[in-house]
Scaffold this motif. Structure first.
Motif, PDB file in Angstrom:
ATOM      1  N   GLY A 157      47.044 -18.407  -7.384  1.00 47.58           N
ATOM      2  CA  GLY A 157      47.969 -17.463  -6.763  1.00 47.58           C
ATOM      3  C   GLY A 157      47.928 -17.575  -5.253  1.00 47.58           C
ATOM      4  N   THR A 158      48.535 -16.611  -4.570  1.00 49.53           N
ATOM      5  CA  THR A 158      48.617 -16.618  -3.116  1.00 49.53           C
ATOM      6  C   THR A 158      47.674 -15.590  -2.521  1.00 49.53           C
ATOM      7  OG1 THR A 158      50.935 -17.322  -3.174  1.00 49.53           O
ATOM      8  CG2 THR A 158      50.140 -16.359  -1.116  1.00 49.53           C
ATOM      9  N   TYR A 159      46.909 -16.026  -1.528  1.00 48.34           N
ATOM     10  CA  TYR A 159      46.020 -15.149  -0.776  1.00 48.34           C
ATOM     11  C   TYR A 159      46.457 -15.167   0.681  1.00 48.34           C
ATOM     12  CZ  TYR A 159      43.040 -14.958  -4.882  1.00 48.34           C
ATOM     13  OH  TYR A 159      42.572 -14.750  -6.144  1.00 48.34           O
ATOM     14  N   TYR A 160      46.067 -14.128   1.410  1.00 41.86           N
ATOM     15  CA  TYR A 160      46.497 -13.993   2.794  1.00 41.86           C
ATOM     16  C   TYR A 160      45.289 -13.827   3.708  1.00 41.86           C
ATOM     17  CZ  TYR A 160      50.961 -13.152   0.533  1.00 41.86           C
ATOM     18  OH  TYR A 160      52.078 -13.275  -0.237  1.00 41.86           O
ATOM     19  N   ILE A 161      45.358 -14.513   4.859  1.00 42.80           N
ATOM     20  CA  ILE A 161      44.333 -14.367   5.890  1.00 42.80           C
ATOM     21  C   ILE A 161      44.944 -13.549   7.028  1.00 42.80           C
ATOM     22  CG2 ILE A 161      42.874 -15.560   7.560  1.00 42.80           C
ATOM     23  CD1 ILE A 161      42.827 -17.940   5.646  1.00 42.80           C
ATOM     24  N   LYS A 162      44.281 -12.478   7.364  1.00 44.15           N
ATOM     25  CA  LYS A 162      44.751 -11.568   8.414  1.00 44.15           C
ATOM     26  C   LYS A 162      43.770 -11.629   9.580  1.00 44.15           C
ATOM     27  CE  LYS A 162      45.640  -6.620   9.227  1.00 44.15           C
ATOM     28  NZ  LYS A 162      45.559  -5.266   8.586  1.00 44.15           N
ATOM     29  N   VAL A 163      44.274 -12.011  10.763  1.00 42.84           N
ATOM     30  CA  VAL A 163      43.439 -12.109  11.958  1.00 42.84           C
ATOM     31  C   VAL A 163      43.920 -11.080  12.978  1.00 42.84           C
ATOM     32  CG1 VAL A 163      42.517 -13.623  13.754  1.00 42.84           C
ATOM     33  CG2 VAL A 163      43.165 -14.582  11.534  1.00 42.84           C
ATOM     34  N   THR A 164      42.997 -10.248  13.465  1.00 48.41           N
ATOM     35  CA  THR A 164      43.336  -9.225  14.455  1.00 48.41           C
ATOM     36  C   THR A 164      42.314  -9.264  15.596  1.00 48.41           C
ATOM     37  OG1 THR A 164      42.085  -7.590  13.187  1.00 48.41           O
ATOM     38  CG2 THR A 164      44.465  -7.656  12.835  1.00 48.41           C
ATOM     39  N   PRO A 165      42.724  -8.836  16.807  1.00 52.09           N
ATOM     40  CA  PRO A 165      41.783  -8.819  17.934  1.00 52.09           C
ATOM     41  C   PRO A 165      40.918  -7.560  17.902  1.00 52.09           C
ATOM     42  CG  PRO A 165      43.950  -8.161  18.682  1.00 52.09           C
ATOM     43  CD  PRO A 165      44.098  -8.512  17.224  1.00 52.09           C
ATOM     44  N   ILE A 166      39.639  -7.737  18.190  1.00 53.58           N
ATOM     45  CA  ILE A 166      38.761  -6.586  18.383  1.00 53.58           C
ATOM     46  C   ILE A 166      38.660  -6.298  19.877  1.00 53.58           C
ATOM     47  CG2 ILE A 166      36.428  -5.677  18.050  1.00 53.58           C
ATOM     48  CD1 ILE A 166      36.169  -7.523  15.627  1.00 53.58           C
ATOM     49  N   THR A 167      38.361  -7.339  20.622  1.00 54.77           N
ATOM     50  CA  THR A 167      38.414  -7.275  22.087  1.00 54.77           C
ATOM     51  C   THR A 167      39.541  -8.211  22.528  1.00 54.77           C
ATOM     52  OG1 THR A 167      36.031  -6.897  22.216  1.00 54.77           O
ATOM     53  CG2 THR A 167      37.148  -7.648  24.228  1.00 54.77           C
TER      54      THR A 167
END
Length: 462
Positions: A124-134
């Motif tokens: 199936g499909t998986y998602y990678i989520k990248v967000t800034p902390i600093t």
């Protein structure tokens, strides 16, 4: 001056060379689109590939979609230029199709490269989520996805015995790798098939993926029809959502026979798992399936020179083991059942009963109970020659550890003699000779005279 120019020329050449290298590197690694801030607009990222990204604002978010074509284990890695900060700079989450977090990691400012622990995935499909902390506009990153080859992935579809994922023939050292699978729904079933070259016993482990919070049931089963419709359960274990692993009891198997491991959801939850088999070569082991007299394991009598005792296990509370014994008229026999290993860690109890071959559903002829500290021993000397069946089942304290059952030949004990046997033992010639000698010593005439005089005296008195 010429030397200075020469040095500057060399530095320029080095800079140009590095620039070319960077350009080549950039051409191989794709860059995110600026509008990939939702799952619907996620950039595609392949397993084994990588992609670069950067943030325009502190609330920016980047999504990447990973299409997984087989169940197994993956890792996610994030790389970036470093600074001296020990604060978190990037937060990375892996999400499933329902946006549930599968795993996550944090990369600090001074981390050049951080890789997640291996996590389980299904097709199936998986998602990678990248967000800034600093937030730091100058720090870009590269995120990549790779297979973890510490386990062999199941081969879907494997939801039936005929489609089972084959496990390499195991040796006394066990299977070489773990096999990774994924239960994608409450109704999903995964089958694996395994066999051994010789008789012995096998046991298996099931492991929970670190990212999974699911409960699974693993059953070792066998089939006795070519259509694989008559399923016999030989051993069962259940692993809870918070358990790291669970281990089965030792189960006796026949060399060359195909057995199947069946994995299902125990409570409707879904997730990833791993399984691994171990094997011990031993011809003196019960052979499953032996849960009914028709499939009984043959128990040969042990002698002074040969131990034919058999190791067995009651693998679940409803499991029973049948053994077939043959008694002849020239020997005595005793039956012994005890714990296979002394000083067991947990209490155990086994019931042992002996049945006549023509009365398997009636009352037992003999019964006894063994525990982890006390053996059960039955004398079979009062039984007539013939075939009998021994049934071993769980007692009050169920324990799936091994027991040992042994039938031993003894000298046949002498029972009470019949009247004819006693008559045969009399030494008639000696007895008659003695009687004749005794008769010869008697004064017959004197005895008769004395009897006559007594009779006449009685008559005269009348």
């Amino acid at each position: 001056m010429k030397k200075v120019k020469a040095i500057l020329s060399l530095l320029m050449a080095l800079i140009m060379a590095l620039g070319c290298f960077s350009a080549a590197f950039a051409a191989e690694v794709p860059t995110e689109d600026s509008d990939n801030n939702t799952i619907a607009t996620a950039d595609a990222l392949t397993v084994g590939g990588s992609i670069t990204g950067a943030f325009d604002a502190s609330d920016d978010v980047d999504y990447f979609a990973v299409a997984v074509e087989k169940a197994g284990l993956l890792t996610v890695t994030i790389e970036h230029n470093t600074n001296e900060s020990t604060f978190g700079y990037f937060n990375v989450e892996v999400l499933d199709k329902d946006e549930k977090i599968v795993t996550s990691l944090v990369s600090k400012g001074n981390d050049a490269k951080v890789t997640s622990t291996a996590f389980g995935v299904g097709i199936g499909t998986y998602y990678i989520k990248v967000t800034p902390i600093t937030f730091d506009r100058t720090l870009g990153y590269t995120v990549s996805v790779a297979e973890d080859n510490s386990s062999v992935a199941e081969k879907e579809p494997n939801d039936a015995p005929a489609k089972a994922t084959a496990i390499d023939k195991i040796t006394v050292k066990g299977s070489t790798k773990k096999y990774a699978g994924f239960i994608s729904s409450a109704a999903d079933t995964d089958y694996y098939k395994v066999s051994t070259a010789k008789d012995g016993y096998i046991y298996f482990y099931i492991y929970n993926y670190k990212n999974s919070a699911a409960s699974y049931k693993a059953e070792l089963v066998s089939y006795f029809t070519t259509s694989n419709t008559t399923e016999k359960v030989l051993g069962t274990i259940t692993i809870g959502a918070s358990d790291e692993y669970a281990m089965s009891a030792s189960i006796g198997v026949e060399g060359g026979v195909v057995y199947y491991l069946k994995v299902t959801s125990a409570d409707g939850s879904t997730g990833g798992y791993e399984v691994k088999f171990y094997y011990g070569e031993d011809s003196n082991t019960e052979v499953e399936y032996n849960d009914e007299p028709a499939a009984a394991t043959n128990l040969a009598a042990s002698t002074a020179t040969k131990d034919n005792g058999i190791a067995g296990a009651v693998t679940h509370e409803n499991d029973v083991d049948y053994y077939r014994v043959t008694l002849d008229a020239n020997h005595g026999y005793k039956l012994n059942l005890k714990a296979f290993v002394a000083n067991m860690k947990t209490a155990a109890q086994w019931k042992v009963a002996v049945y006549a071959a023509d009365n398997l559903t009636g009352s037992a002829l003999l019964e006894a109970t063994a525990t982890d500290t006390t053996a059960a021993e039955l004398s079979l000397n009062d039984l007539e020659a013939g075939i009998y069946y021994v049934k071993v089942s769980a007692g009050t304290d169920f324990n799936s550890d091994l027991y040992k059952i042994t039938l031993t030949e003894t000298e046949k004990e002498a029972g009470p003699k019949t009247f004819l046997e006693r008559l045969k033992e009399i030494k008639w010639a000696t007895l008659l000779g003695t009687f004749a000698g005794w008769i010869g010593q008697i004064d017959i005439k004197g005895v008769v005279t004395a009897i006559y005089q007594s009779i006449m005296g009685l008559i005269g008195a009348m």
